[in-house]
Design an enzyme around this catalytic site. Structure first.
Site, PDB file in Angstrom:
ATOM      1  N   GLY A  46      61.029 -77.993  10.406  1.00  0.00           N
ATOM      2  CA  GLY A  46      61.207 -78.168  11.980  1.00  0.00           C
ATOM      3  C   GLY A  46      62.525 -78.400  12.280  1.00  0.00           C
ATOM      4  N   GLN A  51      69.242 -81.362  17.408  1.00  0.00           N
ATOM      5  CA  GLN A  51      69.934 -81.625  15.963  1.00  0.00           C
ATOM      6  C   GLN A  51      71.098 -80.520  15.814  1.00  0.00           C
ATOM      7  OE1 GLN A  51      65.858 -81.522  14.028  1.00  0.00           O
ATOM      8  NE2 GLN A  51      67.273 -82.815  12.831  1.00  0.00           N
ATOM      9  N   CYS A  99      64.316 -86.206   7.565  1.00  0.00           N
ATOM     10  CA  CYS A  99      64.882 -85.569   8.781  1.00  0.00           C
ATOM     11  C   CYS A  99      66.286 -84.936   8.460  1.00  0.00           C
ATOM     12  CB  CYS A  99      64.844 -86.551   9.829  1.00  0.00           C
ATOM     13  SG  CYS A  99      65.799 -86.027  11.252  1.00  0.00           S
ATOM     14  N   LEU A 100      66.459 -83.732   8.890  1.00  0.00           N
ATOM     15  CA  LEU A 100      67.536 -83.165   8.616  1.00  0.00           C
ATOM     16  C   LEU A 100      68.803 -83.923   9.382  1.00  0.00           C
ATOM     17  CD1 LEU A 100      66.567 -79.417   9.087  1.00  0.00           C
ATOM     18  CD2 LEU A 100      66.873 -80.557   6.903  1.00  0.00           C
ATOM     19  N   HIS A 141      57.102 -85.862  14.870  1.00  0.00           N
ATOM     20  CA  HIS A 141      58.658 -85.922  14.617  1.00  0.00           C
ATOM     21  C   HIS A 141      59.463 -85.006  15.503  1.00  0.00           C
ATOM     22  CE1 HIS A 141      61.727 -86.218  11.459  1.00  0.00           C
ATOM     23  NE2 HIS A 141      62.242 -85.515  12.105  1.00  0.00           N
ATOM     24  N   GLU A 142      59.336 -83.749  15.771  1.00  0.00           N
ATOM     25  CA  GLU A 142      60.017 -82.675  16.474  1.00  0.00           C
ATOM     26  C   GLU A 142      60.268 -83.161  17.845  1.00  0.00           C
ATOM     27  OE1 GLU A 142      62.408 -80.982  14.823  1.00  0.00           O
ATOM     28  OE2 GLU A 142      61.310 -81.524  13.039  1.00  0.00           O
ATOM     29  N   HIS A 145      62.153 -86.247  18.714  1.00  0.00           N
ATOM     30  CA  HIS A 145      63.806 -85.759  18.886  1.00  0.00           C
ATOM     31  C   HIS A 145      64.140 -85.479  20.218  1.00  0.00           C
ATOM     32  CE1 HIS A 145      65.577 -85.578  14.797  1.00  0.00           C
ATOM     33  NE2 HIS A 145      64.626 -84.867  14.163  1.00  0.00           N
TER      34      HIS A 145
HETATM   35 NI    NI Z   1      64.122 -84.709  12.196  1.00  0.00          NI
END
Ligand code: NI
Length: 188
Positions: A46, A51, A99-100, A141-142, A145
């Site tokens: 995701g 991000q 998480c990226l 999670h997304e 963000h």
């Molecule tokens: Ni994330």
């Protein structure tokens, strides 16, 4: 289409609510294409627009479940309805999340088992997905963000302390940090 640098925790765009998308135009279509490219290159399941430094309520996801169903799509201006999260200790393995924007780290977090996603797609068509398990986790999670919330903000003791320590150790947590999928190696 292009892979874009991914912002690391501390970048202000990650920590404030994102703006609604007013119109789906060529800019939005190009952004979404870049988001898919960046998510694939990372790789991740995701990715949310903040991000890659874009203040817009959009996330993409790409995940195959245990029944080999491939879930791939874009959620524009999403709404998420979640069941109450279970009251239990996070399981180190089953609840391990990453998480990226906190690359290379994983910490366990309890999430709701079910989430109903309502969003619009790139054609402007509304859709709904009733998700359970890991897909419900991805959506939570997304969607977080887009509200300026990272999963590390939700961690409970002692994982919260461990995450803060890891972030300090990497000298993250201040503006201007990013990494480039396919270029920077952030493992270990
Ligand atoms: Ni994330």
């Amino acid at each position: 289409m292009a892979v874009r640098p991914i912002c690391i925790t501390g970048e202000p765009v990650l920590h404030s609510p994102a703006a609604e998308v007013e119109v789906i135009d060529d800019d939005v279509r190009a952004l979404v294409a870049d988001m898919f490219d960046t998510m694939e290159a990372a790789p991740g399941v995701g990715l949310a627009a903040p991000q890659i430094g874009v203040d817009a309520r959009i996330f993409v996801y790409d995940w195959t479940d245990d029944d080999a169903v491939h879930w791939r799509g874009v959620a524009i201006n999403p709404e998420l309805l979640v069941s109450p999260p279970p009251v239990e200790e996070a399981d180190e393995e089953l609840d391990s999340e990453g998480c990226l924007s906190v690359p290379g780290e994983r910490f366990p977090l309890v999430r709701s088992a079910r989430a109903v996603l309502r969003a619009i797609d790139l054609e402007g068509e509304p859709y709904e997905i009733d998700a359970v398990g890991w897909l419900a986790r991805i959506f939570q999670h997304e969607n977080d963000h887009l509200d300026g919330v990272l999963y590390v903000d939700r961690l409970e003791h002692p994982h919260r302390k461990a995450a803060q320590k890891a972030i300090r150790k990497q000298s993250w947590g201040s503006p201007g940090r990013s990494w480039m999928p396919g270029v920077d190696n952030l493992e270990g």
